[in-house]
Design a protein around this motif. Structure first.
Motif, PDB file in Angstrom:
ATOM      1  N   ILE A 102      -9.731  11.386  -5.788  1.00 62.42           N
ATOM      2  CA  ILE A 102      -9.221  10.334  -6.659  1.00 62.42           C
ATOM      3  C   ILE A 102      -8.673   9.249  -5.742  1.00 62.42           C
ATOM      4  CG2 ILE A 102      -7.626   9.769  -8.521  1.00 62.42           C
ATOM      5  CD1 ILE A 102      -8.329  13.419  -7.865  1.00 62.42           C
ATOM      6  N   TRP A 103      -9.248   8.023  -5.859  1.00 63.11           N
ATOM      7  CA  TRP A 103      -8.962   7.013  -4.840  1.00 63.11           C
ATOM      8  C   TRP A 103      -8.893   5.618  -5.432  1.00 63.11           C
ATOM      9  CZ3 TRP A 103     -13.149   4.570  -1.345  1.00 63.11           C
ATOM     10  CH2 TRP A 103     -12.567   3.761  -0.373  1.00 63.11           C
ATOM     11  N   ASN A 104      -7.801   4.916  -5.170  1.00 65.30           N
ATOM     12  CA  ASN A 104      -7.713   3.498  -5.470  1.00 65.30           C
ATOM     13  C   ASN A 104      -8.367   2.749  -4.318  1.00 65.30           C
ATOM     14  OD1 ASN A 104      -7.031   0.785  -5.794  1.00 65.30           O
ATOM     15  ND2 ASN A 104      -5.035   1.242  -6.679  1.00 65.30           N
ATOM     16  N   CYS A 105      -9.607   2.315  -4.551  1.00 59.58           N
ATOM     17  CA  CYS A 105     -10.406   1.727  -3.470  1.00 59.58           C
ATOM     18  C   CYS A 105     -10.095   0.259  -3.240  1.00 59.58           C
ATOM     19  CB  CYS A 105     -11.891   1.906  -3.758  1.00 59.58           C
ATOM     20  SG  CYS A 105     -12.482   0.876  -5.138  1.00 59.58           S
ATOM     21  N   ARG A 106      -9.393  -0.378  -4.196  1.00 57.37           N
ATOM     22  CA  ARG A 106      -9.046  -1.803  -4.095  1.00 57.37           C
ATOM     23  C   ARG A 106     -10.296  -2.676  -3.969  1.00 57.37           C
ATOM     24  NH1 ARG A 106      -4.254  -3.953  -5.166  1.00 57.37           N
ATOM     25  NH2 ARG A 106      -4.235  -5.275  -3.324  1.00 57.37           N
ATOM     26  N   GLY A 107     -11.330  -2.327  -4.749  1.00 57.61           N
ATOM     27  CA  GLY A 107     -12.535  -3.150  -4.780  1.00 57.61           C
ATOM     28  C   GLY A 107     -13.778  -2.383  -4.384  1.00 57.61           C
ATOM     29  N   ALA A 108     -14.681  -2.182  -5.361  1.00 59.29           N
ATOM     30  CA  ALA A 108     -15.924  -1.450  -5.094  1.00 59.29           C
ATOM     31  C   ALA A 108     -17.081  -2.389  -4.767  1.00 59.29           C
ATOM     32  CB  ALA A 108     -16.291  -0.586  -6.312  1.00 59.29           C
ATOM     33  N   GLY A 109     -16.808  -3.682  -4.684  1.00 64.05           N
ATOM     34  CA  GLY A 109     -17.866  -4.632  -4.359  1.00 64.05           C
ATOM     35  C   GLY A 109     -17.988  -4.912  -2.877  1.00 64.05           C
ATOM     36  N   PRO A 149       3.080  10.898   4.313  1.00 64.99           N
ATOM     37  CA  PRO A 149       4.030  11.022   3.201  1.00 64.99           C
ATOM     38  C   PRO A 149       3.956   9.864   2.213  1.00 64.99           C
ATOM     39  CG  PRO A 149       5.171  10.334   5.189  1.00 64.99           C
ATOM     40  CD  PRO A 149       3.766  10.657   5.597  1.00 64.99           C
ATOM     41  N   PHE A 150       3.456   8.707   2.660  1.00 64.92           N
ATOM     42  CA  PHE A 150       3.301   7.550   1.780  1.00 64.92           C
ATOM     43  C   PHE A 150       1.816   7.309   1.542  1.00 64.92           C
ATOM     44  CE2 PHE A 150       7.181   6.895   4.301  1.00 64.92           C
ATOM     45  CZ  PHE A 150       8.131   6.837   3.277  1.00 64.92           C
ATOM     46  N   THR A 151       1.476   6.868   0.327  1.00 61.45           N
ATOM     47  CA  THR A 151       0.058   6.694  -0.006  1.00 61.45           C
ATOM     48  C   THR A 151      -0.374   5.243  -0.103  1.00 61.45           C
ATOM     49  OG1 THR A 151       0.441   6.714  -2.415  1.00 61.45           O
ATOM     50  CG2 THR A 151       0.121   8.858  -1.326  1.00 61.45           C
ATOM     51  N   TRP A 152       0.559   4.320   0.070  1.00 58.75           N
ATOM     52  CA  TRP A 152       0.228   2.889  -0.006  1.00 58.75           C
ATOM     53  C   TRP A 152       1.092   2.133   0.989  1.00 58.75           C
ATOM     54  CZ3 TRP A 152       3.484  -1.225  -1.529  1.00 58.75           C
ATOM     55  CH2 TRP A 152       2.845  -2.459  -1.706  1.00 58.75           C
ATOM     56  N   GLN A 153       0.493   1.125   1.623  1.00 56.92           N
ATOM     57  CA  GLN A 153       1.233   0.337   2.594  1.00 56.92           C
ATOM     58  C   GLN A 153       0.817  -1.120   2.505  1.00 56.92           C
ATOM     59  OE1 GLN A 153       0.928   1.606   6.675  1.00 56.92           O
ATOM     60  NE2 GLN A 153       2.293   0.003   7.429  1.00 56.92           N
ATOM     61  N   ARG A 154       1.810  -1.991   2.548  1.00 55.65           N
ATOM     62  CA  ARG A 154       1.567  -3.428   2.680  1.00 55.65           C
ATOM     63  C   ARG A 154       2.592  -3.972   3.652  1.00 55.65           C
ATOM     64  NH1 ARG A 154       0.665  -6.541  -2.702  1.00 55.65           N
ATOM     65  NH2 ARG A 154      -1.313  -5.430  -2.446  1.00 55.65           N
ATOM     66  N   GLY A 155       2.144  -4.279   4.858  1.00 56.74           N
ATOM     67  CA  GLY A 155       3.061  -4.711   5.910  1.00 56.74           C
ATOM     68  C   GLY A 155       4.056  -3.619   6.247  1.00 56.74           C
ATOM     69  N   GLU A 156       5.347  -3.945   6.144  1.00 59.30           N
ATOM     70  CA  GLU A 156       6.396  -2.983   6.462  1.00 59.30           C
ATOM     71  C   GLU A 156       6.810  -2.137   5.248  1.00 59.30           C
ATOM     72  OE1 GLU A 156       7.569  -2.495   9.564  1.00 59.30           O
ATOM     73  OE2 GLU A 156       6.005  -3.916  10.141  1.00 59.30           O
ATOM     74  N   LEU A 157       6.194  -2.395   4.098  1.00 60.61           N
ATOM     75  CA  LEU A 157       6.537  -1.663   2.872  1.00 60.61           C
ATOM     76  C   LEU A 157       5.588  -0.488   2.678  1.00 60.61           C
ATOM     77  CD1 LEU A 157       8.053  -1.323   0.173  1.00 60.61           C
ATOM     78  CD2 LEU A 157       6.468  -3.008  -0.819  1.00 60.61           C
ATOM     79  N   LEU A 158       6.152   0.708   2.537  1.00 62.42           N
ATOM     80  CA  LEU A 158       5.372   1.915   2.294  1.00 62.42           C
ATOM     81  C   LEU A 158       5.927   2.624   1.068  1.00 62.42           C
ATOM     82  CD1 LEU A 158       5.991   1.730   5.650  1.00 62.42           C
ATOM     83  CD2 LEU A 158       4.245   3.520   5.617  1.00 62.42           C
ATOM     84  N   GLU A 159       5.029   3.130   0.212  1.00 64.26           N
ATOM     85  CA  GLU A 159       5.455   3.846  -0.984  1.00 64.26           C
ATOM     86  C   GLU A 159       4.486   4.982  -1.284  1.00 64.26           C
ATOM     87  OE1 GLU A 159       7.680   1.082  -4.059  1.00 64.26           O
ATOM     88  OE2 GLU A 159       5.708   0.222  -3.588  1.00 64.26           O
ATOM     89  N   LEU A 179      -5.608  11.372   2.090  1.00 65.91           N
ATOM     90  CA  LEU A 179      -6.584  10.954   3.094  1.00 65.91           C
ATOM     91  C   LEU A 179      -6.440   9.463   3.381  1.00 65.91           C
ATOM     92  CD1 LEU A 179      -9.805  12.726   1.715  1.00 65.91           C
ATOM     93  CD2 LEU A 179      -8.289  13.545   3.536  1.00 65.91           C
ATOM     94  N   THR A 180      -6.315   9.118   4.648  1.00 67.88           N
ATOM     95  CA  THR A 180      -6.308   7.711   5.036  1.00 67.88           C
ATOM     96  C   THR A 180      -7.742   7.212   5.028  1.00 67.88           C
ATOM     97  OG1 THR A 180      -4.352   8.053   6.424  1.00 67.88           O
ATOM     98  CG2 THR A 180      -5.655   6.078   6.835  1.00 67.88           C
ATOM     99  N   LEU A 181      -8.051   6.324   4.068  1.00 68.17           N
ATOM    100  CA  LEU A 181      -9.402   5.792   3.921  1.00 68.17           C
ATOM    101  C   LEU A 181      -9.337   4.286   4.198  1.00 68.17           C
ATOM    102  CD1 LEU A 181     -10.437   7.760   0.686  1.00 68.17           C
ATOM    103  CD2 LEU A 181     -10.786   8.391   3.078  1.00 68.17           C
ATOM    104  N   PRO A 182      -9.744   3.855   5.383  1.00 66.55           N
ATOM    105  CA  PRO A 182      -9.459   2.510   5.889  1.00 66.55           C
ATOM    106  C   PRO A 182      -9.899   1.334   5.004  1.00 66.55           C
ATOM    107  CG  PRO A 182     -10.263   3.918   7.651  1.00 66.55           C
ATOM    108  CD  PRO A 182     -10.421   4.699   6.379  1.00 66.55           C
ATOM    109  N   PRO A 183     -10.938   1.430   4.203  1.00 60.43           N
ATOM    110  CA  PRO A 183     -11.278   0.245   3.404  1.00 60.43           C
ATOM    111  C   PRO A 183     -10.209  -0.157   2.397  1.00 60.43           C
ATOM    112  CG  PRO A 183     -13.148   1.747   3.525  1.00 60.43           C
ATOM    113  CD  PRO A 183     -11.959   2.469   4.077  1.00 60.43           C
ATOM    114  N   SER A 184      -9.230   0.708   2.135  1.00 63.34           N
ATOM    115  CA  SER A 184      -8.209   0.433   1.127  1.00 63.34           C
ATOM    116  C   SER A 184      -6.821   0.590   1.725  1.00 63.34           C
ATOM    117  CB  SER A 184      -8.365   1.403  -0.056  1.00 63.34           C
ATOM    118  OG  SER A 184      -7.303   1.269  -0.982  1.00 63.34           O
TER     119      SER A 184
END
Length: 239
Positions: free
Chosen positions: A9-16, A184-194, A217-222
């Motif tokens: 289950i993955w938020n890919c942030r864009g499948a195009g 431990p965190f599943t999302w990162q934007r700059g210095e913010l991790l959640e 899993l760290t999946l680099p496209p997202s």
């Protein structure tokens, strides 16, 4: 004989994106996936159908995004798993999974709105669904919510009221976090991790799949980790 069932289950942030299809195919091969849920594909209609067809899954159900917001694709191989679609809404797809004709279990794939006030309708949907179903239930995806202050690092202080509303929903539905290996965190934007992405399940599901595990899993496209959920089918039995 032990049979392991593997879901992503993955938020890919864009499948195009250019390499999206080949990347998902590689993940399917590497992790032996029988089910893949793609969140926030950011494409819909004919273009989405073209991309989904290239992924190589025979069965698909989708909730199209509104513009570039949201969207859920559930893709699976019927030779590996039998799934019946119960309901599709903008932020959730409810499924009934019955891999070996023993009664099966319920699965909800979640993409919660990033704006907290617009997530409240999803919390109410899950509570209503809980009142209707009987049996093992698991929910997984991007809840766009943290369940405690330690699940956030950096940025502004955590919204305690939003945390409580999310926890109240999980408590009402009797859905407990399965935890996860990996970052431990599943999302990162700059210095913010959640930790926004998770798998939760009710007591009956957890008792049936007592050896189930989740790996972030760290999946680099997202900027979101994928959730690799593994379940041993030998544990699955009729509720």
């Amino acid at each position: 004989m032990l049979v392991m069932m593997n879901w992503l289950i993955w938020n890919c942030r864009g499948a195009g994106k250019k390499n999206f299809v080949s990347f998902v195919k590689d993940c399917t091969r590497i992790y032996n996936l029988g089910f893949v849920a793609i969140l926030e594909p950011r494409i819909g209609n004919f273009r989405a159908d073209q991309v989904i067809k290239r992924l190589g899954f025979e069965c698909v159900v989708k909730a199209d995004p509104v513009g570039y917001s949201g969207g859920i694709w559930c893709c699976w191989k019927p030779s590996v798993i039998s799934i019946r679609v119960i309901n599709v809404s903008r932020h959730c797809i409810h499924l009934h999974v019955d891999p070996n004709n023993q009664g099966g279990w319920f699965m909800s794939i979640i993409y919660a709105h990033p704006q907290e006030s617009l997530r409240l309708s999803l919390w109410e949907e899950l509570k209503s669904y809980k009142n209707q179903l009987q049996g093992p239930w698991c929910a997984a995806g991007d809840f766009n919510s943290i369940s405690c202050e330690s699940e956030k690092q950096g940025g502004s202080p955590a919204n305690r009221a939003a945390i409580n509303r999310f926890k109240d929903c999980l408590d009402y539905c009797e859905l407990a976090d399965l935890g996860a290996k990996g970052p431990p965190f599943t999302w990162q934007r700059g210095e913010l991790l959640e930790r926004l992405d998770r798998v939760v399940a009710n007591p009956l599901w957890r008792s049936i799949f007592s050896s189930a595990s989740v790996t972030n899993l760290t999946l680099p496209p997202s900027d979101h980790c994928g959730l690799w959920l593994r379940m041993n089918l030998s544990n699955q039995a009729s509720p």
